[in-house]
Design a protein around this motif. Structure first.
Motif, PDB file in Angstrom:
ATOM      1  N   ARG A 107      65.404  57.400  72.131  1.00  0.00           N
ATOM      2  CA  ARG A 107      66.072  56.648  71.194  1.00  0.00           C
ATOM      3  C   ARG A 107      67.350  56.221  71.550  1.00  0.00           C
ATOM      4  NH1 ARG A 107      63.860  56.995  66.069  1.00  0.00           N
ATOM      5  NH2 ARG A 107      65.215  55.287  65.690  1.00  0.00           N
ATOM      6  N   GLY A 108      67.946  56.852  72.689  1.00  0.00           N
ATOM      7  CA  GLY A 108      69.134  56.563  72.864  1.00  0.00           C
ATOM      8  C   GLY A 108      69.632  55.250  73.351  1.00  0.00           C
ATOM      9  N   HIS A 109      68.459  54.626  73.696  1.00  0.00           N
ATOM     10  CA  HIS A 109      68.748  53.009  74.067  1.00  0.00           C
ATOM     11  C   HIS A 109      68.888  52.269  73.066  1.00  0.00           C
ATOM     12  CE1 HIS A 109      64.715  53.087  73.018  1.00  0.00           C
ATOM     13  NE2 HIS A 109      64.579  51.899  72.748  1.00  0.00           N
ATOM     14  N   GLU A 110      68.630  52.813  71.901  1.00  0.00           N
ATOM     15  CA  GLU A 110      68.672  52.107  70.523  1.00  0.00           C
ATOM     16  C   GLU A 110      70.144  51.980  70.158  1.00  0.00           C
ATOM     17  OE1 GLU A 110      67.331  52.082  65.734  1.00  0.00           O
ATOM     18  OE2 GLU A 110      66.299  53.183  67.303  1.00  0.00           O
ATOM     19  N   HIS A 111      70.783  53.236  70.398  1.00  0.00           N
ATOM     20  CA  HIS A 111      72.081  53.403  70.138  1.00  0.00           C
ATOM     21  C   HIS A 111      73.144  52.468  71.064  1.00  0.00           C
ATOM     22  CE1 HIS A 111      71.391  57.571  68.130  1.00  0.00           C
ATOM     23  NE2 HIS A 111      71.034  56.495  67.360  1.00  0.00           N
ATOM     24  N   GLU A 112      72.466  52.304  72.404  1.00  0.00           N
ATOM     25  CA  GLU A 112      73.327  51.582  73.130  1.00  0.00           C
ATOM     26  C   GLU A 112      73.393  50.006  72.858  1.00  0.00           C
ATOM     27  OE1 GLU A 112      71.954  52.680  77.040  1.00  0.00           O
ATOM     28  OE2 GLU A 112      72.510  54.779  77.084  1.00  0.00           O
ATOM     29  N   ARG A 113      71.947  49.899  72.547  1.00  0.00           N
ATOM     30  CA  ARG A 113      71.665  48.462  72.153  1.00  0.00           C
ATOM     31  C   ARG A 113      72.633  47.885  70.850  1.00  0.00           C
ATOM     32  NH1 ARG A 113      67.188  45.267  69.510  1.00  0.00           N
ATOM     33  NH2 ARG A 113      66.390  47.061  68.586  1.00  0.00           N
ATOM     34  N   MET A 114      72.711  48.733  69.879  1.00  0.00           N
ATOM     35  CA  MET A 114      73.672  48.663  68.794  1.00  0.00           C
ATOM     36  C   MET A 114      74.954  48.567  69.137  1.00  0.00           C
ATOM     37  SD  MET A 114      71.844  51.063  65.901  1.00  0.00           S
ATOM     38  CE  MET A 114      70.537  50.724  64.916  1.00  0.00           C
ATOM     39  N   GLU A 115      75.411  49.409  70.111  1.00  0.00           N
ATOM     40  CA  GLU A 115      76.858  49.308  70.452  1.00  0.00           C
ATOM     41  C   GLU A 115      77.167  47.943  71.138  1.00  0.00           C
ATOM     42  OE1 GLU A 115      79.862  51.864  73.454  1.00  0.00           O
ATOM     43  OE2 GLU A 115      78.175  52.737  72.740  1.00  0.00           O
ATOM     44  N   ARG A 116      76.358  47.585  71.977  1.00  0.00           N
ATOM     45  CA  ARG A 116      76.207  46.204  72.891  1.00  0.00           C
ATOM     46  C   ARG A 116      76.389  45.090  71.660  1.00  0.00           C
ATOM     47  NH1 ARG A 116      72.480  48.248  76.378  1.00  0.00           N
ATOM     48  NH2 ARG A 116      71.045  47.114  75.417  1.00  0.00           N
ATOM     49  N   ALA A 117      75.494  44.967  70.758  1.00  0.00           N
ATOM     50  CA  ALA A 117      75.662  44.250  69.648  1.00  0.00           C
ATOM     51  C   ALA A 117      76.709  44.151  68.860  1.00  0.00           C
ATOM     52  CB  ALA A 117      74.386  44.417  68.872  1.00  0.00           C
ATOM     53  N   LEU A 118      77.325  45.194  68.640  1.00  0.00           N
ATOM     54  CA  LEU A 118      78.699  45.345  67.809  1.00  0.00           C
ATOM     55  C   LEU A 118      79.747  44.647  68.721  1.00  0.00           C
ATOM     56  CD1 LEU A 118      80.172  46.433  65.205  1.00  0.00           C
ATOM     57  CD2 LEU A 118      80.678  48.567  66.625  1.00  0.00           C
ATOM     58  N   THR A 119      79.948  44.876  69.951  1.00  0.00           N
ATOM     59  CA  THR A 119      80.765  44.404  70.891  1.00  0.00           C
ATOM     60  C   THR A 119      80.596  42.893  71.009  1.00  0.00           C
ATOM     61  OG1 THR A 119      80.686  46.188  72.034  1.00  0.00           O
ATOM     62  CG2 THR A 119      81.962  44.291  72.848  1.00  0.00           C
ATOM     63  N   GLU A 120      79.513  42.453  71.043  1.00  0.00           N
ATOM     64  CA  GLU A 120      79.161  41.056  71.196  1.00  0.00           C
ATOM     65  C   GLU A 120      79.477  40.306  69.959  1.00  0.00           C
ATOM     66  OE1 GLU A 120      75.396  38.014  71.295  1.00  0.00           O
ATOM     67  OE2 GLU A 120      74.704  40.250  71.798  1.00  0.00           O
ATOM     68  N   VAL A 121      78.775  40.880  68.869  1.00  0.00           N
ATOM     69  CA  VAL A 121      79.248  40.051  67.419  1.00  0.00           C
ATOM     70  C   VAL A 121      80.733  39.863  67.155  1.00  0.00           C
ATOM     71  CG1 VAL A 121      78.740  40.207  64.879  1.00  0.00           C
ATOM     72  CG2 VAL A 121      76.858  40.380  66.878  1.00  0.00           C
ATOM     73  N   MET A 122      81.262  41.044  67.229  1.00  0.00           N
ATOM     74  CA  MET A 122      82.620  41.007  66.784  1.00  0.00           C
ATOM     75  C   MET A 122      83.537  40.065  67.686  1.00  0.00           C
ATOM     76  SD  MET A 122      83.380  44.971  65.417  1.00  0.00           S
ATOM     77  CE  MET A 122      84.936  44.239  64.573  1.00  0.00           C
ATOM     78  N   GLY A 123      83.207  40.137  69.022  1.00  0.00           N
ATOM     79  CA  GLY A 123      83.791  39.061  70.017  1.00  0.00           C
ATOM     80  C   GLY A 123      83.475  37.648  69.829  1.00  0.00           C
ATOM     81  N   ARG A 124      82.184  37.576  69.223  1.00  0.00           N
ATOM     82  CA  ARG A 124      81.876  36.037  69.000  1.00  0.00           C
ATOM     83  C   ARG A 124      82.321  35.521  67.681  1.00  0.00           C
ATOM     84  NH1 ARG A 124      80.232  32.355  70.146  1.00  0.00           N
ATOM     85  NH2 ARG A 124      77.931  32.057  69.499  1.00  0.00           N
TER      86      ARG A 124
END
Length: 662
Positions: free
Chosen positions: A98-115
């Motif tokens: 399940r750790g990849h899910e946390h990493e995917r959420m972290e990437r999504a947070l960075t992507e969305v807040m930057g966009r």
């Protein structure tokens, strides 16, 4: 010699924002992981740690009268070690699966807040495309003047676009220079020197946007917007975006609403919270139930007016090209002169109908007029043969006219709902007054402090914000919305890439689709459909995320935006003061001395305002009788349904598209 980057203030500021961005994302991600690790450690310590050791030693001594033998210590030592290893292995397995899910959420947070800052800039640019000439200049100037970090040249350009006066623009640039240097005396000198010229230019600006005119006055006096105060939100944007998403109709919202929803999403991802107050009724008298009923009727009336004004705003924005729309809705956060806006919108609808009607054959126009009231037709000039009788209509023209009729019908239904809620409130008010007359010595209700006895209400605060996990979930869902919309061919405005290799921009419907998807995603974690929460959010100041400079790195944009959100100060005291005023006006309540002290100390409520409603002064009602709706008279409008001729003409226009013959 090239300047070192470590001594360049702009370079330093951008690096500070980058560091702040990394720390923000890292802290949020760690908070998500710490929750599970902490639970595992506590369970392990409790089952196999010192507590088990002490219990073993004590129990053995009580039972046998001697300390536990060393072999037993070795046994429990091995047990503790094996149990700990199993716990670690289970945790490692969990992270592997399940750790990849946390990493995917972290990437999504960075992507969305930057966009989001990029999307807001794109939405603003698309909004400007809907306006022309002076209206476009005014809206662009508003964007510049709202920015607390705007440069002297940016402020000068805004004044030049608004007034067309080079001298006035140069003067405000000098005022900005002196303001930044703290030379207030020179600011006053420049302001006095050009006051007459400014006064001549202000009426034209104020007619189109009182909000922009106010900001012009403040800038000319040497006052820039404060980041702590934020900027006012557009009234009713949440309801319009949710309605557009639920009905799958982008015409029910504007691009300005899309900007507001994207700003709200960024604020929630950055940890913004909103304070709401609920009423806790205390006491057991029959009047208390009537008070509750009266408060419910008042809230329903307020929500109905809010929705009606929202429909009026979207229709005014839809008809912004008409000369009858004197003001620019996108530059006015809250519409106060609703009667004037309704008159202008009515004229604009009649003008559109008149222009299109004159393009129909003469026989068709005669049938239309027999089918309903004669419409107002623009300037009323033009002969049927000369104006192109018998011409066919373009698909866009028919679509525009159909949408205009739909929006007017929506406005009419919303206004009828206001009328019904007004009747319900007046009925509840009459019941309340009759009950008070039936009681010989009615006990007046009051606003109470916590723990205070008596008949009345207590204000119970509630803070609405997203947990770390909810913020990650929201970021993941918004990331999916962006991907789905940006890869949808029907939302691409220019499919080809530009000469500079930039990505194609979305159409207006594309940006609205993103905003609707974002609103639905927020509603899943925050109950955005709650009318009380909507009003609380719209009453709060928004961080000006749109002021983040374009062209910066993603980390810098995130850091800058989060810093703007963190600087906004929520004025809870003002909210409390407004709520107490409503209770005093609508319910005839007064505020106890203990409640005044509590509200001032805890929420920073304005004490002079609260003292106006204490027992010595008394509320506006006579002998505790609530006031009516006289102060809302300007909100009660008369909106008539469109004549049948309008809808008949739509049918005729549609047939002239399908076939060249009528």
């Amino acid at each position: 010699m090239k300047q070192r980057p470590d001594v360049d203030p702009r370079w330093l500021r951008r690096n500070d924002y980058q560091d702040f961005s990394r720390q923000f994302i890292s802290r949020l991600s760690r908070a998500l992981r710490k929750e599970s690790w902490g639970r595992t450690v506590v369970q392990l310590a409790w089952t196999a740690g010192p507590v088990t050791y002490l219990a073993l030693n004590g129990g053995y001594y009580i039972g046998f009268g001697v300390p536990a033998p060393p072999e037993l210590f070795f046994y429990f030592g091995a047990y503790t070690l094996i149990a700990g290893l199993f716990a670690v292995m289970m945790r490692i397995g969990y992270n592997a699966l399940r750790g990849h899910e946390h990493e995917r959420m972290e990437r999504a947070l960075t992507e969305v807040m930057g966009r989001i800052p990029e999307l807001i800039a794109a939405v603003r640019n698309r909004t400007l495309e809907y306006y022309e000439g002076d209206d476009r200049d005014l809206l662009a100037a508003k964007y510049l003047l709202d920015n607390a970090d705007a440069s002297e040249q940016a402020v000068r350009q805004a004044f030049l676009d608004l007034t067309g006066d080079e001298t006035l623009a140069d003067a405000v640039r000098s005022i900005e220079v002196f303001r930044r240097a703290g030379l207030s005396s020179r600011v006053r000198d420049e302001s006095r020197k050009h006051t007459t010229t400014l006064m001549e230019a202000l009426p034209g600006i104020e007619q189109r946007s009182p909000t922009v005119a106010q900001e012009v006055r403040r800038r000319f006096a040497g006052y820039a917007p404060r980041k702590q105060q934020g900027r006012p939100r557009t009234e009713g944007f949440i309801e319009r975006v949710l309605s557009a998403g639920e009905q799958d109709s982008s015409d029910l919202m504007s691009l300005n609403d899309a900007e507001e929803m994207l700003t709200l999403a960024f604020e929630l991802l950055a940890g913004r919270s909103f304070t709401l107050f609920s009423l806790q009724w205390v006491g057991g008298t029959a009047v208390r139930e009537l008070d509750r009923r009266l408060e419910r009727a008042r809230r329903e009336l307020r929500v109905a007016i809010h929705v009606r004004n929202s429909r009026l705003r979207i229709l005014a924005e839809y008809l912004n090209d008409s000369e009858s729309i004197h003001r620019i809705p996108a530059a006015i956060p809250v519409i106060l002169a609703v009667e004037e806006v309704l008159r202008n919108v009515s004229r604009a609808v009649a003008e559109v109908h008149g222009v299109l009607e004159r393009r129909l054959p003469a026989a068709t126009r005669s049938r239309n007029r027999r089918g309903g009231k004669e419409p107002i037709s623009g300037d009323g000039t033009g002969d049927a043969a000369a104006i192109g009788a018998g011409r066919r209509f373009a698909v866009d023209e028919v679509s525009f006219y159909r949408t205009m009729l739909t929006l007017w019908d929506s406005l009419y239904r919303a206004n009828e709902q206001v009328k019904r809620r007004r009747v319900s409130y007046n009925r509840a008010l009459r019941e309340y007054e009759a009950r008070l007359r039936a009681v010989r010595e009615p006990q007046r209700m009051k606003v109470l402090s916590p723990g205070e006895a008596g008949e009345g209400v207590r204000l119970v605060p509630r803070e609405e914000l997203l947990s770390a996990r909810d913020r990650m979930r929201l970021a993941l869902r918004v990331s999916e919305v962006l991907a789905e919309t940006e890869h949808g061919v029907r939302f691409i405005q220019h499919p080809d890439r530009g000469e500079d290799g930039s990505v194609s921009q979305l159409s207006s419907d594309g940006y609205k689709q993103i905003a609707a998807g974002v609103a639905i995603a927020i509603d899943q974690v925050l109950s955005l459909g709650n009318s009380d929460l909507q009003l609380a959010i719209e009453a709060s100041a928004a961080a000006n995320v749109g002021s983040v400079e374009a062209g910066l790195s993603r980390e810098t944009r995130i850091g800058w935006g989060v810093a703007l959100v963190r600087e906004v100060q929520e004025d809870v005291g003002r909210i409390v003061g407004r709520l107490v005023s409503s209770l005093a006006y609508y319910h005839g309540m007064y505020v106890s001395d203990a409640a005044v002290q509590h509200l001032v100390d805890r929420f920073g409520a304005p004490e002079p305002l609260l003292r106006r409603y204490t027992a010595d002064v008394g509320p506006p009602g006579v002998h505790g009788v609530p006031a009516g709706t006289d102060h809302l008279a300007h909100q009660f409008l008369e909106v008539e349904p469109l004549p049948k001729a309008y809808h008949t003409m739509l049918e005729r226009m549609q047939r002239r598209i399908d076939s060249p013959r009528t």
